[in-house]
Scaffold this active site. Structure first.
Site, PDB file in Angstrom:
ATOM      1  CG  HIS A   1      30.447  14.280  24.351  1.00  0.00           C
ATOM      2  ND1 HIS A   1      29.714  15.308  24.849  1.00  0.00           N
ATOM      3  CD2 HIS A   1      29.795  13.138  24.759  1.00  0.00           C
ATOM      4  CE1 HIS A   1      28.675  14.835  25.529  1.00  0.00           C
ATOM      5  NE2 HIS A   1      28.702  13.516  25.487  1.00  0.00           N
TER       6      HIS A   1
ATOM      7  CG  HIS B   1      25.685  22.048  20.985  1.00  0.00           C
ATOM      8  ND1 HIS B   1      24.493  21.366  20.909  1.00  0.00           N
ATOM      9  CD2 HIS B   1      26.325  21.583  22.079  1.00  0.00           C
ATOM     10  CE1 HIS B   1      24.413  20.540  21.930  1.00  0.00           C
ATOM     11  NE2 HIS B   1      25.511  20.646  22.659  1.00  0.00           N
TER      12      HIS B   1
ATOM     13  CG  ASP C   1      33.245  21.627  26.635  1.00  0.00           C
ATOM     14  OD1 ASP C   1      33.216  21.503  27.864  1.00  0.00           O
ATOM     15  OD2 ASP C   1      32.771  20.793  25.847  1.00  0.00           O
TER      16      ASP C   1
HETATM   17  N1  CMC Z   1      34.891  24.917  13.966  1.00  0.00           N
HETATM   18  C1  CMC Z   1      34.801  25.075  12.637  1.00  0.00           C
HETATM   19  N2  CMC Z   1      33.791  24.628  11.886  1.00  0.00           N
HETATM   20  C2  CMC Z   1      32.818  23.980  12.510  1.00  0.00           C
HETATM   21  C3  CMC Z   1      32.819  23.750  13.907  1.00  0.00           C
HETATM   22  C4  CMC Z   1      33.914  24.262  14.635  1.00  0.00           C
HETATM   23  N3  CMC Z   1      33.984  24.091  15.952  1.00  0.00           N
HETATM   24  N4  CMC Z   1      31.723  23.072  14.252  1.00  0.00           N
HETATM   25  C5  CMC Z   1      31.045  22.865  13.139  1.00  0.00           C
HETATM   26  N5  CMC Z   1      31.696  23.410  12.073  1.00  0.00           N
HETATM   27  C6  CMC Z   1      31.256  23.445  10.669  1.00  0.00           C
HETATM   28  C7  CMC Z   1      31.500  22.102   9.977  1.00  0.00           C
HETATM   29  O1  CMC Z   1      32.754  22.063   9.355  1.00  0.00           O
HETATM   30  C8  CMC Z   1      30.370  22.086   8.996  1.00  0.00           C
HETATM   31  O2  CMC Z   1      30.708  22.927   7.918  1.00  0.00           O
HETATM   32  P1  CMC Z   1      30.272  22.525   6.416  1.00  0.00           P
HETATM   33  O3  CMC Z   1      28.781  22.576   6.403  1.00  0.00           O
HETATM   34  O4  CMC Z   1      30.926  23.533   5.560  1.00  0.00           O
HETATM   35  O5  CMC Z   1      30.807  21.140   6.193  1.00  0.00           O
HETATM   36  C9  CMC Z   1      29.217  22.757   9.751  1.00  0.00           C
HETATM   37  O6  CMC Z   1      29.856  23.654  10.677  1.00  0.00           O
HETATM   38  C10 CMC Z   1      28.332  21.787  10.491  1.00  0.00           C
HETATM   39  O7  CMC Z   1      29.170  21.008  11.331  1.00  0.00           O
HETATM   40  P2  CMC Z   1      28.897  19.512  11.739  1.00  0.00           P
HETATM   41  O8  CMC Z   1      30.203  18.844  12.027  1.00  0.00           O
HETATM   42  O9  CMC Z   1      27.987  18.852  10.765  1.00  0.00           O
HETATM   43  O10 CMC Z   1      28.098  19.733  13.071  1.00  0.00           O
HETATM   44  P3  CMC Z   1      27.761  18.636  14.132  1.00  0.00           P
HETATM   45  O11 CMC Z   1      26.438  18.963  14.659  1.00  0.00           O
HETATM   46  O12 CMC Z   1      27.960  17.263  13.593  1.00  0.00           O
HETATM   47  O13 CMC Z   1      28.905  18.836  15.239  1.00  0.00           O
HETATM   48  C11 CMC Z   1      30.092  19.515  17.121  1.00  0.00           C
HETATM   49  C12 CMC Z   1      28.713  19.399  16.474  1.00  0.00           C
HETATM   50  C13 CMC Z   1      29.930  20.003  18.546  1.00  0.00           C
HETATM   51  C14 CMC Z   1      30.738  18.116  17.162  1.00  0.00           C
HETATM   52  C15 CMC Z   1      30.962  20.496  16.284  1.00  0.00           C
HETATM   53  O14 CMC Z   1      30.387  21.767  16.280  1.00  0.00           O
HETATM   54  C16 CMC Z   1      32.409  20.550  16.773  1.00  0.00           C
HETATM   55  O15 CMC Z   1      33.240  19.728  16.366  1.00  0.00           O
HETATM   56  N6  CMC Z   1      32.724  21.519  17.702  1.00  0.00           N
HETATM   57  C17 CMC Z   1      34.058  21.568  18.283  1.00  0.00           C
HETATM   58  C18 CMC Z   1      34.124  20.567  19.426  1.00  0.00           C
HETATM   59  C19 CMC Z   1      33.365  21.049  20.627  1.00  0.00           C
HETATM   60  O16 CMC Z   1      33.488  22.192  21.042  1.00  0.00           O
HETATM   61  N7  CMC Z   1      32.594  20.119  21.246  1.00  0.00           N
HETATM   62  C20 CMC Z   1      31.862  20.413  22.477  1.00  0.00           C
HETATM   63  C21 CMC Z   1      30.389  20.330  22.301  1.00  0.00           C
HETATM   64  S1  CMC Z   1      29.465  21.051  23.668  1.00  0.00           S
HETATM   65  C22 CMC Z   1      29.874  20.106  25.049  1.00  0.00           C
HETATM   66  C23 CMC Z   1      29.256  18.779  25.013  1.00  0.00           C
HETATM   67  O17 CMC Z   1      28.039  18.664  25.223  1.00  0.00           O
HETATM   68  O18 CMC Z   1      29.980  17.797  24.813  1.00  0.00           O
END
Ligand code: CMC
Length: 439
Positions: A276, A317, A373
């Site tokens: 986050h 996201h 970010d």
């Molecule tokens: N790098 C590599 N792979 C990713 C990433 C990433 N940053 N984000 C998602 N994926 C992949 C994930 O491995 C999954 O792949 P698969 O379907 O093969 O298992 C797929 O994309 C879907 O990911 P998810 O984890 O189910 O997606 P989510 O909606 O639960 O997570 C997130 C959203 C923001 C937590 C995630 O994209 C992430 O960890 N990003 C990196 C951390 C980040 O930049 N966070 C800041 C968010 S914006 C600021 C805020 O509002 O806080």
């Protein structure tokens, strides 16, 4: 519901047949959603509790109605109270945006002046709060200091617990927005071992924050106007973002009618995590670890293969499946800031990382784009901030959104204490085993 006499296809309802019993049910659809409680009537026999929906991480569950901010994740749109984020970032100020989020309308001239005065006059914190902060170790993470100190404000303002009183809620909102910057700045000064700087009421919200962060021995701190405006715009972009993890935490704690400072402490704690608000810190650490543009391809391969659970921080996201509109604005602003501060040496790695990722099938298929970010940390770093303070700089403006959403919940008669259900999968009804008989 659809009009009488028109066939079932036009009805705003859902027909469900339970194949376990052969019984059919009709459930109303409103605003593109069904009420989870409407499926409770679906049972197999008299003893059955009723059907539950299972939604770990609330990926497809709306828990509130809200009119604070709006996101269309497929189109990359973010609006506060209906106003596009791009227009607010170009023409507005942070405190004007804060007024909009809290009150629902843009202020007229005198409303804005009064609002600015009210907040400016709440930036001072009690000396006991300062002493409390001085008790932290020299290397305390400023986000941990912020969580604890904001939570401690409830002990200084006991009247804040009268949460059903709208005027008390507004007073705490103004107070929280005023004080969070001071506490954040002091947390930063603490990590440096420098004396805390008191607020300067002659300066703007962002100018005063820079004063409390950076003033040394000069009589009067004069903020650089480009940096001051950049902070203001970054704060506009971070002020609210509908039902994210921290807003949900704020609302959940608030739903038990706890005072807002206790709820804010929880929200800040939720923001702290690297998935986050801690992502801006994690992005810089990632770029530093990559070290050179040549190392990017092997880093990308690690991300794709999931080696050590490594992710491309600042990408992806839950809601945006398109370029995060905030990221676009931050990227545009970076150049203006770098003209004053000098170019961040990590920018080349970030730009190349973005270019490669946006052309790679792994990221394209999963619709992973830069989020807010990805570039904000580069700007903060160029301004001279250490990475530990980045999530704190996120928490300051987000206090506005948390308080606006917290207060909004009191006007919603459907909101009750948050109490999710679980699917229990553990053991049942076992007899106690004495120690000598345990393996
Ligand atoms: N790098 C590599 N792979 C990713 C990433 C990433 N940053 N984000 C998602 N994926 C992949 C994930 O491995 C999954 O792949 P698969 O379907 O093969 O298992 C797929 O994309 C879907 O990911 P998810 O984890 O189910 O997606 P989510 O909606 O639960 O997570 C997130 C959203 C923001 C937590 C995630 O994209 C992430 O960890 N990003 C990196 C951390 C980040 O930049 N966070 C800041 C968010 S914006 C600021 C805020 O509002 O806080």
């Amino acid at each position: 519901m659809g009009c009488e006499g028109i066939d079932d296809m036009s009805k705003e309802s859902l027909s469900i047949t339970d194949n376990r019993t052969g019984k059919s049910y009709e459930i109303d659809i409103k605003n593109g959603s069904i009420r989870a409680m409407d499926i409770r009537q679906i049972t197999v026999n008299e003893d059955d509790f009723g059907l539950l929906s299972y939604d770990p991480s609330l990926g497809n569950t709306a828990t509130v109605t809200s009119s604070v901010s709006f996101i269309d994740g497929d189109k990359g749109i973010l609006e506060y109270r209906g106003y596009p984020i791009e227009q607010l970032a170009e023409k507005g100020t942070f405190l004007e945006t804060a007024y909009l989020l809290v009150h629902g309308e843009l202020p007229n001239k005198s409303q804005l002046e009064n609002w600015e005065t009210d907040i400016t006059h709440r930036t001072m914190v009690l000396e006991n709060v300062k002493k409390f902060m001085e008790g932290f170790r020299y290397d305390a993470h400023p986000m941990g200091m912020l969580v604890s100190t904001v939570g401690a404000l409830s002990t200084f303002y006991p009247e804040a617990k009268n949460v059903q009183d709208e005027s008390v809620r507004l007073e705490q909102t103004i107070r929280a927005i005023g004080k969070v910057g001071t506490i954040a700045a002091w947390a930063y000064r603490h990590t440096l071992g420098y004396p805390y700087v008191y607020p300067d009421n002659d300066l703007s919200y962002s100018g005063n924050l820079l004063n409390m962060l950076f003033r040394m021995v000069e009589d009067k701190y004069i903020p650089n106007p480009v940096i001051e405006r950049a902070i203001d715009v970054l704060f506009i972009l971070h002020a609210d973002h509908e039902q994210n993890a921290s807003a949900n935490t704020m609302r959940a704690i608030g739903s038990s009618l706890a005072d807002p400072y206790s709820a804010l402490a929880g929200a800040i704690g939720s923001l702290y995590g690297p998935l986050h608000g801690g992502a801006n810190e994690a992005v810089i650490r990632m770029l530093e670890e990559i070290e050179t543009v040549d190392n990017i391809p092997s880093f990308i391969e690690n991300v794709k293969s999931g080696t050590d659970g490594v992710r491309l921080m600042g990408f992806g996201h839950r809601v945006y499946k398109n370029y995060d509109p905030r990221a676009k604005l931050v990227k545009e602003m970076a150049d203006k800031v770098f003209e004053v501060t000098g170019r961040n040496h990590l920018l080349d790695i970030a730009l190349e990382l973005e270019r490669i990722a946006l052309e790679d099938d792994y990221f394209i298929e999963r619709k992973l784009y830069p989020n807010v970010d990805f570039y904000s940390g580069l700007i903060y770093q160029a301004m001279g901030f250490p990475v530990e303070i980045f999530p704190v700089l996120f928490a300051i403006p987000r206090t506005v959104g948390w308080m606006a959403q917290w207060s909004e919940a009191f006007g919603d008669r459907e909101q009750r204490i948050v109490r999710p259900r679980q699917i229990y999968v553990g053991e049942r009804q076992r007899d106690y085993v004495s120690m000598k008989d345990r393996s």
